[in-house]
Design a protein around this motif. Structure first.
Motif, PDB file in Angstrom:
ATOM      1  N   ALA A   1       0.988  -1.145   0.103  1.00 20.62           N
ATOM      2  CA  ALA A   1      -0.201   0.092   0.106  1.00 20.62           C
ATOM      3  C   ALA A   1       0.894   1.284  -0.046  1.00 20.62           C
ATOM      4  N   LEU A   2       0.181   2.332  -0.505  1.00 20.19           N
ATOM      5  CA  LEU A   2       1.108   3.693  -0.359  1.00 20.19           C
ATOM      6  C   LEU A   2       0.945   3.979   1.068  1.00 20.19           C
ATOM      7  N   PRO A   3       2.000   4.787   1.518  1.00 19.21           N
ATOM      8  CA  PRO A   3       1.935   5.324   3.057  1.00 19.21           C
ATOM      9  C   PRO A   3       0.654   6.048   3.095  1.00 19.21           C
ATOM     10  N   ILE A   4       0.119   5.991   4.318  1.00 17.74           N
ATOM     11  CA  ILE A   4      -0.897   6.829   4.656  1.00 17.74           C
ATOM     12  C   ILE A   4      -0.232   8.301   4.924  1.00 17.74           C
ATOM     13  N   PRO A   5      -1.211   9.405   5.092  1.00 24.21           N
ATOM     14  CA  PRO A   5      -0.618  10.805   5.042  1.00 24.21           C
ATOM     15  C   PRO A   5       0.267  11.076   6.193  1.00 24.21           C
ATOM     16  N   GLU A   6       0.171  10.113   7.399  1.00 27.11           N
ATOM     17  CA  GLU A   6       0.960  10.645   8.559  1.00 27.11           C
ATOM     18  C   GLU A   6       2.428  10.089   8.191  1.00 27.11           C
TER      19      GLU A   6
ATOM     20  N   VAL B   1       5.914  -0.413  -4.891  1.00 25.36           N
ATOM     21  CA  VAL B   1       4.500  -0.738  -4.576  1.00 25.36           C
ATOM     22  C   VAL B   1       3.887  -1.668  -5.764  1.00 25.36           C
ATOM     23  N   PRO B   2       2.854  -2.252  -5.788  1.00 23.24           N
ATOM     24  CA  PRO B   2       2.298  -2.913  -6.941  1.00 23.24           C
ATOM     25  C   PRO B   2       2.065  -1.925  -8.069  1.00 23.24           C
ATOM     26  N   ALA B   3       2.733  -2.456  -9.140  1.00 22.30           N
ATOM     27  CA  ALA B   3       2.552  -1.555 -10.336  1.00 22.30           C
ATOM     28  C   ALA B   3       0.963  -1.255 -10.773  1.00 22.30           C
ATOM     29  N   GLU B   4       0.459  -2.269 -10.549  1.00 19.43           N
ATOM     30  CA  GLU B   4      -1.307  -2.027 -10.574  1.00 19.43           C
ATOM     31  C   GLU B   4      -1.941  -1.919  -9.239  1.00 19.43           C
TER      32      GLU B   4
ATOM     33  N   GLU C   1      -7.213  -1.424  -5.266  1.00 18.59           N
ATOM     34  CA  GLU C   1      -8.398  -0.714  -5.544  1.00 18.59           C
ATOM     35  C   GLU C   1      -8.642   0.677  -4.703  1.00 18.59           C
ATOM     36  N   HIS C   2      -8.324   0.599  -3.499  1.00 18.21           N
ATOM     37  CA  HIS C   2      -8.578   1.817  -2.657  1.00 18.21           C
ATOM     38  C   HIS C   2      -7.785   2.970  -3.149  1.00 18.21           C
ATOM     39  N   VAL C   3      -6.608   2.790  -3.996  1.00 14.46           N
ATOM     40  CA  VAL C   3      -6.018   3.809  -4.463  1.00 14.46           C
ATOM     41  C   VAL C   3      -6.763   4.258  -5.926  1.00 14.46           C
ATOM     42  N   ARG C   4      -7.396   3.286  -6.313  1.00 16.80           N
ATOM     43  CA  ARG C   4      -8.284   3.796  -7.669  1.00 16.80           C
ATOM     44  C   ARG C   4      -9.571   4.555  -7.296  1.00 16.80           C
ATOM     45  N   THR C   5     -10.044   4.081  -6.172  1.00 20.95           N
ATOM     46  CA  THR C   5     -11.174   4.671  -5.328  1.00 20.95           C
ATOM     47  C   THR C   5     -10.997   6.215  -4.807  1.00 20.95           C
ATOM     48  N   ALA C   6      -9.846   6.317  -4.215  1.00 23.15           N
ATOM     49  CA  ALA C   6      -9.397   7.500  -4.015  1.00 23.15           C
ATOM     50  C   ALA C   6      -9.102   8.560  -5.192  1.00 23.15           C
ATOM     51  N   ARG C   7      -8.652   7.954  -6.220  1.00 22.51           N
ATOM     52  CA  ARG C   7      -8.326   8.827  -7.349  1.00 22.51           C
ATOM     53  C   ARG C   7      -9.562   9.252  -7.923  1.00 22.51           C
TER      54      ARG C   7
ATOM     55  N   TYR D   1      -0.736   7.439 -10.779  1.00 22.68           N
ATOM     56  CA  TYR D   1      -1.000   6.171 -10.072  1.00 22.68           C
ATOM     57  C   TYR D   1      -2.293   6.058  -9.609  1.00 22.68           C
ATOM     58  N   GLY D   2      -3.041   5.168 -10.251  1.00 18.10           N
ATOM     59  CA  GLY D   2      -4.517   4.649  -9.743  1.00 18.10           C
ATOM     60  C   GLY D   2      -5.385   5.351 -10.640  1.00 18.10           C
ATOM     61  N   GLU D   3      -4.918   5.867 -11.937  1.00 19.12           N
ATOM     62  CA  GLU D   3      -6.070   6.308 -12.892  1.00 19.12           C
ATOM     63  C   GLU D   3      -6.598   4.870 -13.743  1.00 19.12           C
TER      64      GLU D   3
END
Length: 464
Positions: A288-293, A312-315, A318-324, A462-464
Motif C-alpha cells: 500500500a501507499l503510505p498513509i498521510p501521517e 509498490v504494486p505496479a497495478e 483498489e482503494h487507490v483507484r477509489t481515492a483517485r 498512479y491509480g488512474e
C-alpha cells in the motif's frame, strides 16, 4: 496504565531508537534470516517442519486449500497432516471474517464446507477461529516450530498460502513478491507468547464451529523462560493490536506486564521513529501507499537529503483507484504526489518478461522498510490505515547492519539485475532510481528488453 519498559543492554543507544513501551523487549542473541519470495520461504518453513521434534503452530489470515507447497510436498493441509502423523502438536489459528470484512481475501473461515473438507481428509490438527472487530482482520502471518524448546524457530512475515509460489528468476502471471524472516533465539520466545495469548483468547473458541480437533477448554501455558541465544542480532517483536482484543497481560519472560487491554501500536510508532531518524536512505516495499501521517514524515526525510525509494504494486490497490476518483480523498494522493517533487525520491513497480516480448507486472505484497543499511522491519503490517489503525499485525524489527546490508543486496539484485554489494546504501538507491527511470522510458517506447525488473511509476497518474 501498566506499560513495560524495554531493557537496553547495548553499549550505546542506536541511531534508530528502540520503542520504549511495548509488549516485547529488544533481545540480543538472535539468528535472523530474511527469506525473499514465497517459494524459497515455504521451502524453508517446510524444511523446519520436517525437522521439528515437538510442535508446529501457525496463524493464518488467508489460505487456499489447494495451495501447493514447494517441491511436491502437497498442499498446506498435506504438510500439516503429515506433521500430526509424526506425533507433533500442530495448531492453527484461522481468521474468521465479520460480515463487514467478508470477501476480503480468501479466508478459510470454518464454514460447513471447510469443516466437511477437514473431516474428509481426517485432519487431526487443532484449529481455532478468531475474529477481529468490524471490517478489520487478524492479519498476523506467523509460524512457530518447537515452541519453548531449544530448537524453537519463528517465521514472521506477510506471505499467504494462496497464490502461485514465486521462484525468483521465473516470472509469470499471478506471481507475487514478498518477504519473510526466520528468527531463532530469544525473540522467538515472544512469538511464542503472542501465539499463546491469541490461542487462549480466540474469539470463537467456545463455539461448536469455532474449533477443530479439540474443545475450547484446551488452553496453552505461557512460556516461562527465554530461548537461549543463537546468534548476534538484536531483535524486537512488535505488534499492532486494537483496544479490547486481549485481556490477559501476563508478561513475556524477561518482560514486564503490558496493558494489552488498551491496545498496542508498536509497529506504527516504530515506523515513524525510524523514518524520523534516517540520515541517508529509506527503502520501502509495501502493498500500500503510505498513509498521510507517514508520507509527511517521508517528506521531511527528503528535505533532509535522505534518499527514498518505495516499491509498490505496479497495478494499484483498489482503494487507490477509489481515492483517485473521489474528490474528497485528494489529500491522500496529494501527500504521495508531493514526494515526487524531490529528486531523491522514486516510486517504483516491478515487472518481468512474459515470454511474449512484453512484461507482466509482479504484485508487490511485501511489508518491509530498510533504513541506513543498519535497521529493518519485516512483517505483516501494510502502510494503509487498516493495518496501522485496525488490524492485528506482527513485525520483526532488526538492528544489525550485516543482516540489513545483505538483505538490501539480495533485494536489489532481484529488482535491478545488478550487484550492489560494493555500493553504500545511498549510492545503491541512486542506482535504483536511475535504472527504474531508464526502464520506464524504454517501456514507453515499446522496448521491454530491460535489465532487471524495476521501473519508475508516476505518482500523479498512479491509480488512474
Amino acid at each position: 496504565m501498566i506499560q513495560s519498559k524495554v531493557s537496553i543492554t547495548a553499549d550505546s543507544e542506536p541511531q534508530i531508537p528502540y520503542i520504549a513501551s511495548a509488549t516485547y523487549p529488544t533481545r540480543h542473541g538472535n539468528v535472523v534470516r530474511p527469506l525473499i519470495d514465497s517459494a524459497p520461504t515455504f521451502r524453508r518453513i517446510c524444511e523446519a517442519i520436517e525437522f521439528a521434534q515437538h510442535s508446529v503452530w501457525l496463524s493464518i489470515t488467508f489460505a487456499a486449500p489447494d495451495y501447493q507447497m514447494p517441491d511436491g510436498r502437497g498442499t498446506l493441509f498435506d504438510v500439516l497432516d503429515h506433521a500430526v502423523a509424526r506425533g507433533l502438536d500442530v495448531r492453527i489459528i484461522f481468521w474468521r471474517p465479520n460480515p463487514e470484512s467478508s470477501g476480503y481475501g480468501q479466508a478459510f473461515a470454518g464454514s460447513p464446507a471447510d469443516r466437511e473438507m477437514l473431516a474428509a481428509r481426517h485432519s487431526r490438527f487443532r484449529a481455532r477461529w478468531d475474529r477481529a472487530h468490524a471490517a478489520y482482520c487478524q492479519h498476523q502471518k506467523i509460524w512457530l516450530i518447537d515452541a519453548g524448546e531449544p530448537s524453537e524457530t519463528a517465521f514472521v512475515g506477510g506471505i499467504n498460502p494462496t497464490f502461485k509460489a514465486f521462484e525468483p528468476g521465473h516470472v509469470g502471471e499471478g506471481q507475487r513478491h514478498d518477504v519473510y524472516v526466520e528468527v531463532m533465539g530469544p525473540s522467538a520466545t515472544d512469538v511464542h507468547h503472542n501465539f499463546v495469548q491469541r490461542w487462549n483468547e480466540a474469539s470463537e473458541r467456545m463455539l461448536e464451529d469455532g474449533v477443530w480437533g479439540h474443545n475450547g477448554d484446551d488452553e496453552l501455558p505461557f512460556p516461562i523462560h527465554v530461548t537461549d541465544p543463537r546468534g548476534d542480532s538484536l531483535v524486537q517483536i512488535q505488534r499492532n493490536v486494537y483496544t479490547g482484543r486481549y485481556n490477559d497481560n501476563h508478561p513475556t519472560p524477561g518482560g514486564l506486564p503490558y496493558d494489552i487491554v488498551a491496545g498496542e501500536r508498536t509497529i506504527s510508532d516504530q515506523y515513524i521513529q525510524a523514518i524520523n531518524a534516517a540520515r541517508n536512505s529509506i527503502y520501502i516495499e509495501n502493498q500500500a501507499l503510505p498513509i498521510p501521517e507517514i508520507a509527511a514524515c517521508l517528506e521531511k526525510a527528503l528535505k533532509r537529503g535522505v534518499d527514498v525509494v518505495i516499491l509498490v504494486p505496479a497495478e494499484p490497490e483498489e482503494h487507490v483507484r477509489t481515492a483517485r476518483r473521489n474528490p474528497d480523498r485528494k489529500d491522500f494522493l496529494a501527500h504521495i504526489e508531493a514526494l515526487d517533487e524531490y529528486n531523491n525520491f522514486t516510486l517504483v513497480g516491478i515487472a518481468g518478461p512474459n515470454g511474449q516480448g512484453g512484461r507482466s507486472n509482479i504484485y508487490v505484497h511485501a511489508k518491509i522498510m530498510l533504513v541506513d543499511d543498519t535497521w529493518a522491519t519485516i512483517g505483516s503490517c501494510n502502510l494503509h490505515s487498516n493495518s496501522i489503525f485496525g488490524h492485528t499485525e506482527m513485525n520483526a524489527v532488526i538492528w544489525d547492519p550485516k543482516v540489513v546490508r545483505a538483505l538490501r543486496h539480495q533485494l536489489l539484485s532481484e529488482h535491478l539485475g545488478q550487484d550492489t554489494s560494493l555500493l553504500d546504501d545511498r549510492d545503491a538507491l541512486q542506482l535504483y532510481r536511475k535504472a527504474a527511470q531508464e526502464n520506464r522510458l524504454r517501456g514507453e517506447c515499446g522496448d521491454f528488453n530491460w535489465e532487471g525488473l524495476a521501473f519508475r511509476l508516476n505518482p500523479t497518474t498512479y491509480g488512474e
